[in-house]
Design an enzyme around this catalytic site. Structure first.
Site, mmCIF file in Angstrom:
data_model
loop_
_atom_site.group_PDB
_atom_site.id
_atom_site.type_symbol
_atom_site.label_atom_id
_atom_site.label_comp_id
_atom_site.label_asym_id
_atom_site.label_seq_id
_atom_site.Cartn_x
_atom_site.Cartn_y
_atom_site.Cartn_z
ATOM 1 N N SER A 138 44.569 47.441 41.199
ATOM 2 C CA SER A 138 43.821 46.211 41.466
ATOM 3 C C SER A 138 44.567 45.384 42.504
ATOM 4 C CB SER A 138 43.678 45.392 40.179
ATOM 5 O OG SER A 138 43.250 44.079 40.492
ATOM 6 N N TYR A 151 46.292 42.212 32.214
ATOM 7 C CA TYR A 151 45.559 43.013 33.203
ATOM 8 C C TYR A 151 46.432 43.315 34.424
ATOM 9 C CZ TYR A 151 41.916 44.374 36.516
ATOM 10 O OH TYR A 151 41.160 45.059 37.441
ATOM 11 N N LYS A 155 47.857 46.960 35.734
ATOM 12 C CA LYS A 155 47.481 47.495 37.049
ATOM 13 C C LYS A 155 48.712 47.676 37.943
ATOM 14 C CE LYS A 155 43.126 48.075 36.397
ATOM 15 N NZ LYS A 155 42.540 49.427 36.491
HETATM 16 P P1 NAP Z 1 33.038 48.408 34.761
HETATM 17 O O1 NAP Z 1 31.741 48.344 35.499
HETATM 18 O O2 NAP Z 1 33.213 47.628 33.527
HETATM 19 O O3 NAP Z 1 33.381 49.945 34.500
HETATM 20 C C1 NAP Z 1 34.455 50.326 33.679
HETATM 21 C C2 NAP Z 1 34.006 51.482 32.846
HETATM 22 O O4 NAP Z 1 35.135 51.927 32.037
HETATM 23 C C3 NAP Z 1 32.885 51.120 31.872
HETATM 24 O O5 NAP Z 1 31.893 52.131 31.836
HETATM 25 C C4 NAP Z 1 33.620 51.033 30.539
HETATM 26 O O6 NAP Z 1 32.801 51.286 29.422
HETATM 27 C C5 NAP Z 1 34.651 52.126 30.725
HETATM 28 N N1 NAP Z 1 35.731 52.042 29.746
HETATM 29 C C6 NAP Z 1 36.295 50.931 29.222
HETATM 30 N N2 NAP Z 1 37.242 51.262 28.323
HETATM 31 C C7 NAP Z 1 37.254 52.613 28.269
HETATM 32 C C8 NAP Z 1 37.993 53.554 27.506
HETATM 33 N N3 NAP Z 1 38.922 53.167 26.625
HETATM 34 N N4 NAP Z 1 37.754 54.863 27.681
HETATM 35 C C9 NAP Z 1 36.815 55.282 28.568
HETATM 36 N N5 NAP Z 1 36.075 54.439 29.303
HETATM 37 C C10 NAP Z 1 36.288 53.112 29.156
HETATM 38 O O7 NAP Z 1 34.227 47.938 35.728
HETATM 39 P P2 NAP Z 1 34.513 48.155 37.289
HETATM 40 O O8 NAP Z 1 34.527 46.825 37.915
HETATM 41 O O9 NAP Z 1 33.717 49.252 37.851
HETATM 42 O O10 NAP Z 1 36.049 48.596 37.196
HETATM 43 C C11 NAP Z 1 36.480 49.938 37.340
HETATM 44 C C12 NAP Z 1 37.989 49.914 37.546
HETATM 45 O O11 NAP Z 1 38.287 49.195 38.760
HETATM 46 C C13 NAP Z 1 38.729 49.195 36.424
HETATM 47 O O12 NAP Z 1 39.924 49.881 36.130
HETATM 48 C C14 NAP Z 1 39.026 47.841 37.032
HETATM 49 O O13 NAP Z 1 40.165 47.249 36.467
HETATM 50 C C15 NAP Z 1 39.236 48.203 38.484
HETATM 51 N N6 NAP Z 1 39.052 47.084 39.406
HETATM 52 C C16 NAP Z 1 37.825 46.486 39.544
HETATM 53 C C17 NAP Z 1 37.689 45.454 40.458
HETATM 54 C C18 NAP Z 1 36.381 44.763 40.692
HETATM 55 O O14 NAP Z 1 36.347 43.828 41.497
HETATM 56 N N7 NAP Z 1 35.295 45.163 40.076
HETATM 57 C C19 NAP Z 1 38.788 45.006 41.200
HETATM 58 C C20 NAP Z 1 40.010 45.632 41.017
HETATM 59 C C21 NAP Z 1 40.138 46.665 40.120
HETATM 60 P P3 NAP Z 1 32.120 50.018 28.667
HETATM 61 O O15 NAP Z 1 31.292 49.317 29.712
HETATM 62 O O16 NAP Z 1 31.313 50.650 27.583
HETATM 63 O O17 NAP Z 1 33.269 49.183 28.176
#
Ligand code: NAP
Length: 246
Positions: A138, A151, A155
Site C-alpha cells: 500500500s 494496516y 503493508k
Molecule cells: P476489496 O475490494 O475489499 O477486496 C479485498 C478482497 O479480499 C475481498 O474480496 C475480501 O473478501 C477478500 N478477503 C478479505 N479477507 C480475506 C481472507 N482472510 N482470506 C481471503 N480473502 C479475504 O479491497 P481492494 O481495495 O480491492 O484491496 C485489495 C488489496 O489492495 C488489499 O490488500 C488492500 O489493502 C490493497 N490496497 C488497496 C488500496 C485501495 O485504494 N483500494 C490501496 C492500497 C492497497 P470480503 O469482501 O468478503 O471481506
C-alpha cells in the site's frame, strides 16, 4: 504453455481486476477468497468471457485452508507458478484504542497470509524452476496514515517479505515484487470514503495525474510483473499511484 495463477482476495476490487487480466493474458486463474460464493461468481465471469478460472473458498489467514486450497488448485488447474497476494482488510481508529485482537486480525489477514501462501506455493515453483510472486502492499507505507497503525504496519511487512524472498529465490527462476497501490476505486476504498477516513476531492487534488486509480491500473502492472519479460525485475517496489509518493 498455460500458467496457473493464484490470486488471493481475487473476487473483489483490485484482486478481481488482476484475476480477469491474468486470465485474459492466458493464465488459468484460481480465485481465492474468504467469500466462496463471490470467488465462484468471479471465476464464472472469467469463464463466460472465454478464460479459464475456478473459485476457491479460502481464508488466507488460516494455514490449513491455504494448504487445502493449493492442493485443490493442483488437481483442478495444475501446479501454480504465479501467486498474487492481494487479500486484505482495513481497520482504522486511534492507536491508543487499537486492541490486540484487531491488531492480530489485520496482521494475520494482510501479512501472515502472504507468509502462508508463499511458503505453501514456493516449493512447487522451485521444483519447476520458474515462478512469479506479486505482493500487494500500500502507498500508505510511504508516509504513514494517522489511525491506521495495524494496516500500515502489515503493508510495510509485505515490502520486507518481498525483499527477503527475492534474495532467497532469485537463483531458482522466481521473482518476487511488490506493488503499493495509491488511491484505487474499489469496495474497500468506497467504505473508507463513506466512513470519512478519506475525502475523494482532496485525494484527486493531491494526485498529479488528476484522478483516482482503477483496479485495472494495478492489474496491468501485475500482468507485466508476472510475465516472462519481467524476469530481470525482482525485489522491487513498483508504485502505481498516479504520481504521488514519488
Ligand atoms: P476489496 O475490494 O475489499 O477486496 C479485498 C478482497 O479480499 C475481498 O474480496 C475480501 O473478501 C477478500 N478477503 C478479505 N479477507 C480475506 C481472507 N482472510 N482470506 C481471503 N480473502 C479475504 O479491497 P481492494 O481495495 O480491492 O484491496 C485489495 C488489496 O489492495 C488489499 O490488500 C488492500 O489493502 C490493497 N490496497 C488497496 C488500496 C485501495 O485504494 N483500494 C490501496 C492500497 C492497497 P470480503 O469482501 O468478503 O471481506
Amino acid at each position: 504453455m498455460t500458467r496457473v495463477a493464484i490470486v488471493t482476495g481475487g473476487a473483489s476490487g483490485i484482486g478481481g481486476a488482476i484475476s480477469r487480466r491474468l486470465a485474459a493474458d492466458g493464465a488459468a486463474v484460481a480465485v481465492f477468497d474468504i467469500n466462496g460464493e463471490a470467488a465462484a461468481a468471479a471465476a464464472a465471469e472469467i469463464c463466460a468471457e472465454g478464460g479459464k478460472a475456478a473459485g476457491f473458498a479460502v481464508d488466507v489467514a488460516d494455514r490449513t485452508a491455504v494448504e487445502t486450497g493449493v492442493a485443490q488448485v493442483g488437481s483442478e488447474l495444475g501446479s501454480p507458478s504465479i501467486l498474487v497476494n492481494c487479500a486484505g482488510i482495513t481497520v482504522s481508529g486511534p492507536f491508543l484504542e487499537l486492541d490486540i485482537d484487531t491488531w492480530n486480525r489485520v496482521l494475520a489477514t494482510n501479512l501472515t497470509s502472504a507468509f502462508h501462501c508463499c511458503q505453501v506455493v514456493l516449493p512447487e515453483m522451485v521444483a519447476a524452476g520458474w515462478g512469479r510472486i506479486v505482493n500487494i502492499s500500500s502507498s500508505s507505507t510511504h508516509s504513514g496514515v494517522p489511525g491506521m497503525a495495524a494496516y500500515v504496519s502489515s503493508k510495510s511487512g509485505m515490502i520486507g517479505l518481498t525483499k527477503v524472498l527475492a534474495l532467497e529465490f532469485g537463483r531458482s527462476g522466481i521473482t518476487v515484487n511488490t506493488i503499493p497501490p495509491g488511491f484505487i476505486e474499489t469496495p474497500m476504498m468506497r467504505g473508507a470514503l463513506d466512513n470519512g477516513v478519506f475525502d475523494l476531492d482532496r485525494q484527486v487534488a493531491n494526485t498529479p495525474v488528476g484522478r483516482i486509480g482503477r483496479p485495472e491500473d494495478i492489474a496491468a502492472t501485475c500482468a507485466f510483473l508476472t510475465s516472462e519479460d519481467a524476469g530481470y525485475i525482482t525485489g522491487q517496489v513498483i508504485g502505481v499511484n498516479g504520481g504521488r509518493n514519488t
